[in-house]
Design a protein around this motif. Structure first.
Motif, PDB file in Angstrom:
ATOM      1  N   PHE A 119     -18.798   8.194  -2.256  1.00  0.00           N
ATOM      2  CA  PHE A 119     -18.588   8.654  -3.622  1.00  0.00           C
ATOM      3  C   PHE A 119     -17.361   7.964  -4.187  1.00  0.00           C
ATOM      4  O   PHE A 119     -16.495   7.488  -3.439  1.00  0.00           O
ATOM      5  N   SER A 120     -17.284   7.924  -5.506  1.00  0.00           N
ATOM      6  CA  SER A 120     -16.144   7.335  -6.198  1.00  0.00           C
ATOM      7  C   SER A 120     -15.681   8.279  -7.288  1.00  0.00           C
ATOM      8  O   SER A 120     -16.475   9.045  -7.861  1.00  0.00           O
ATOM      9  N   ASN A 121     -14.378   8.221  -7.590  1.00  0.00           N
ATOM     10  CA  ASN A 121     -13.833   9.075  -8.641  1.00  0.00           C
ATOM     11  C   ASN A 121     -14.364   8.701 -10.017  1.00  0.00           C
ATOM     12  O   ASN A 121     -14.322   9.518 -10.954  1.00  0.00           O
ATOM     13  N   ASP A 122     -14.830   7.476 -10.158  1.00  0.00           N
ATOM     14  CA  ASP A 122     -15.356   7.045 -11.448  1.00  0.00           C
ATOM     15  C   ASP A 122     -16.790   7.506 -11.676  1.00  0.00           C
ATOM     16  O   ASP A 122     -17.319   7.357 -12.780  1.00  0.00           O
ATOM     17  N   ASP A 123     -17.437   8.031 -10.646  1.00  0.00           N
ATOM     18  CA  ASP A 123     -18.816   8.493 -10.789  1.00  0.00           C
ATOM     19  C   ASP A 123     -18.877   9.737 -11.657  1.00  0.00           C
ATOM     20  O   ASP A 123     -17.942  10.542 -11.700  1.00  0.00           O
ATOM     21  N   ASN A 124     -19.991   9.890 -12.331  1.00  0.00           N
ATOM     22  CA  ASN A 124     -20.211  11.103 -13.109  1.00  0.00           C
ATOM     23  C   ASN A 124     -20.420  12.289 -12.172  1.00  0.00           C
ATOM     24  O   ASN A 124     -20.797  12.135 -11.006  1.00  0.00           O
ATOM     25  N   ILE A 125     -20.146  13.463 -12.688  1.00  0.00           N
ATOM     26  CA  ILE A 125     -20.351  14.658 -11.874  1.00  0.00           C
ATOM     27  C   ILE A 125     -21.813  14.766 -11.462  1.00  0.00           C
ATOM     28  O   ILE A 125     -22.134  15.084 -10.310  1.00  0.00           O
ATOM     29  N   ILE A 126     -22.704  14.509 -12.406  1.00  0.00           N
ATOM     30  CA  ILE A 126     -24.147  14.470 -12.118  1.00  0.00           C
ATOM     31  C   ILE A 126     -24.609  13.033 -12.357  1.00  0.00           C
ATOM     32  O   ILE A 126     -24.716  12.581 -13.497  1.00  0.00           O
ATOM     33  N   ARG A 127     -24.855  12.327 -11.285  1.00  0.00           N
ATOM     34  CA  ARG A 127     -25.217  10.919 -11.393  1.00  0.00           C
ATOM     35  C   ARG A 127     -26.656  10.761 -11.873  1.00  0.00           C
ATOM     36  O   ARG A 127     -27.515  11.589 -11.538  1.00  0.00           O
ATOM     37  N   PRO A 128     -26.935   9.710 -12.656  1.00  0.00           N
ATOM     38  CA  PRO A 128     -28.317   9.477 -13.097  1.00  0.00           C
ATOM     39  C   PRO A 128     -29.236   9.218 -11.914  1.00  0.00           C
ATOM     40  O   PRO A 128     -28.815   8.805 -10.833  1.00  0.00           O
ATOM     41  N   LEU A 129     -30.511   9.455 -12.138  1.00  0.00           N
ATOM     42  CA  LEU A 129     -31.492   9.255 -11.074  1.00  0.00           C
ATOM     43  C   LEU A 129     -31.576   7.793 -10.672  1.00  0.00           C
ATOM     44  O   LEU A 129     -31.790   7.466  -9.495  1.00  0.00           O
ATOM     45  N   GLU A 130     -31.409   6.886 -11.647  1.00  0.00           N
ATOM     46  CA  GLU A 130     -31.517   5.459 -11.320  1.00  0.00           C
ATOM     47  C   GLU A 130     -30.431   5.026 -10.350  1.00  0.00           C
ATOM     48  O   GLU A 130     -30.664   4.177  -9.478  1.00  0.00           O
ATOM     49  N   SER A 131     -29.223   5.586 -10.500  1.00  0.00           N
ATOM     50  CA  SER A 131     -28.139   5.204  -9.595  1.00  0.00           C
ATOM     51  C   SER A 131     -28.365   5.722  -8.185  1.00  0.00           C
ATOM     52  O   SER A 131     -27.753   5.234  -7.238  1.00  0.00           O
ATOM     53  N   GLN A 132     -29.239   6.701  -8.028  1.00  0.00           N
ATOM     54  CA  GLN A 132     -29.556   7.239  -6.720  1.00  0.00           C
ATOM     55  C   GLN A 132     -30.814   6.627  -6.114  1.00  0.00           C
ATOM     56  O   GLN A 132     -31.228   7.025  -5.027  1.00  0.00           O
ATOM     57  N   GLY A 133     -31.397   5.673  -6.822  1.00  0.00           N
ATOM     58  CA  GLY A 133     -32.567   4.981  -6.284  1.00  0.00           C
ATOM     59  C   GLY A 133     -33.879   5.688  -6.538  1.00  0.00           C
ATOM     60  O   GLY A 133     -34.859   5.427  -5.812  1.00  0.00           O
ATOM     61  N   PHE A 134     -33.957   6.543  -7.554  1.00  0.00           N
ATOM     62  CA  PHE A 134     -35.198   7.249  -7.866  1.00  0.00           C
ATOM     63  C   PHE A 134     -35.724   6.792  -9.225  1.00  0.00           C
ATOM     64  O   PHE A 134     -34.953   6.463 -10.131  1.00  0.00           O
ATOM     65  N   LYS A 135     -37.033   6.781  -9.360  1.00  0.00           N
ATOM     66  CA  LYS A 135     -37.682   6.413 -10.614  1.00  0.00           C
ATOM     67  C   LYS A 135     -37.708   7.626 -11.537  1.00  0.00           C
ATOM     68  O   LYS A 135     -38.110   8.712 -11.136  1.00  0.00           O
ATOM     69  N   ARG A 136     -37.294   7.421 -12.768  1.00  0.00           N
ATOM     70  CA  ARG A 136     -37.264   8.516 -13.732  1.00  0.00           C
ATOM     71  C   ARG A 136     -38.669   8.772 -14.262  1.00  0.00           C
ATOM     72  O   ARG A 136     -39.362   7.841 -14.693  1.00  0.00           O
ATOM     73  N   LEU A 137     -39.079  10.026 -14.257  1.00  0.00           N
ATOM     74  CA  LEU A 137     -40.415  10.404 -14.722  1.00  0.00           C
ATOM     75  C   LEU A 137     -40.422  10.942 -16.144  1.00  0.00           C
ATOM     76  O   LEU A 137     -41.492  11.182 -16.696  1.00  0.00           O
ATOM     77  N   TYR A 138     -39.268  11.140 -16.731  1.00  0.00           N
ATOM     78  CA  TYR A 138     -39.203  11.667 -18.089  1.00  0.00           C
ATOM     79  C   TYR A 138     -38.280  10.769 -18.907  1.00  0.00           C
ATOM     80  O   TYR A 138     -37.439  10.047 -18.366  1.00  0.00           O
ATOM     81  N   PRO A 139     -38.389  10.781 -20.246  1.00  0.00           N
ATOM     82  CA  PRO A 139     -37.578   9.877 -21.079  1.00  0.00           C
ATOM     83  C   PRO A 139     -36.110  10.276 -21.085  1.00  0.00           C
ATOM     84  O   PRO A 139     -35.709  11.304 -20.535  1.00  0.00           O
ATOM     85  N   GLN A 140     -35.305   9.443 -21.747  1.00  0.00           N
ATOM     86  CA  GLN A 140     -33.873   9.705 -21.823  1.00  0.00           C
ATOM     87  C   GLN A 140     -33.570  10.935 -22.679  1.00  0.00           C
ATOM     88  O   GLN A 140     -32.677  11.723 -22.352  1.00  0.00           O
ATOM     89  N   HIS A 141     -34.292  11.087 -23.766  1.00  0.00           N
ATOM     90  CA  HIS A 141     -34.105  12.228 -24.660  1.00  0.00           C
ATOM     91  C   HIS A 141     -35.322  13.135 -24.526  1.00  0.00           C
ATOM     92  O   HIS A 141     -36.453  12.724 -24.796  1.00  0.00           O
TER      93      HIS A 141
END
Length: 219
Positions: free
Chosen positions: A51-73
């Motif tokens: 982990f890094s201090n610059d990371d968001n508290i809730i990291r996006p799915l893409e940064s965790q290696g998962f494909k997003r199934l829903y849109p951004q908004h």
């Protein structure tokens, strides 16, 4: 050699007793209790994951290696309902495959789909955590405010009662005239030639002073 160099990392933190036992009254009195850890300035590892201090508290799915199934908004409530429905449909498909085609390679695909759906549901629920934390803090502060107002009001009520008791006590004291003082040979306060009060030596205590002391003692 490889097994000897392997690092065993626990997936869960140690039980709380492992930390509580270090902070006994004796250890704290003798300054033996462990100091709090210093703030981490850069990257760190927790439960085997970097982990890094610059990371968001809730990291996006893409940064965790998962494909997003829903849109951004999107509407989280609607998407959670959709994911829940998809989860149920894929689970029924997996049961159908296990019943009719237990050796089919689609079984592994359905399991991966179910895992991905669970990850998305967990991620959407985690996105509510900041809002939950703010609401929890707001409720705690409102509770503390209400408790302090109630405490101040109770103190004010007790103060008014004490003032009323003192007022009634003064009103019930008899009025001694100068003739009564001369007849009794008593003075309100005996003062010596040097200006010192003789009451400090316990002599010549006026009855009114003694009565006031008894009233205060009964309160």
């Amino acid at each position: 050699m490889a097994n000897a160099e392997a690092i065993q990392v626990s997936s869960l933190p140690l039980p709380p007793a492992q930390y509580i036992n270090l902070y006994t009254d004796e250890n704290i009195r003798k300054n033996r209790a462990p100091k709090p850890p210093a703030p981490i300035q850069d990257a760190y590892t927790m439960f085997g994951s970097p982990f890094s201090n610059d990371d968001n508290i809730i990291r996006p799915l893409e940064s965790q290696g998962f494909k997003r199934l829903y849109p951004q908004h999107f509407d989280r409530r609607k998407e959670l309902k959709k994911l829940n429905h998809s989860l149920l449909v894929n689970f029924l498909d997996l049961i159908d495959l296990l019943v009719h085609y237990p050796d089919s390679p689609r079984r592994a695909e359905k399991i991966e789909d179910l895992s991905l759906l669970f990850v998305h549901i967990h991620h959407l629920l985690n996105e509510f955590r900041p809002h939950q934390a703010r609401e929890t803090l707001r409720v705690m502060m409102e509770l503390q405010k209400r408790q302090r107002i109630e405490t101040a009001q109770r103190f004010q009520n007790h103060l008014e009662k004490v003032r009323e008791m003192v007022k009634n006590a003064f009103a019930s004291l008899p009025d001694l005239t100068d003739a009564d003082r001369l007849a009794g040979g008593l003075e309100p306060m005996d003062v010596g030639e040097s200006g010192d009060l003789s009451g400090g030596r316990g002599e010549g205590c006026h009855p009114l002073d003694r009565l006031m002391c008894e009233i205060v003692d009964r309160m």
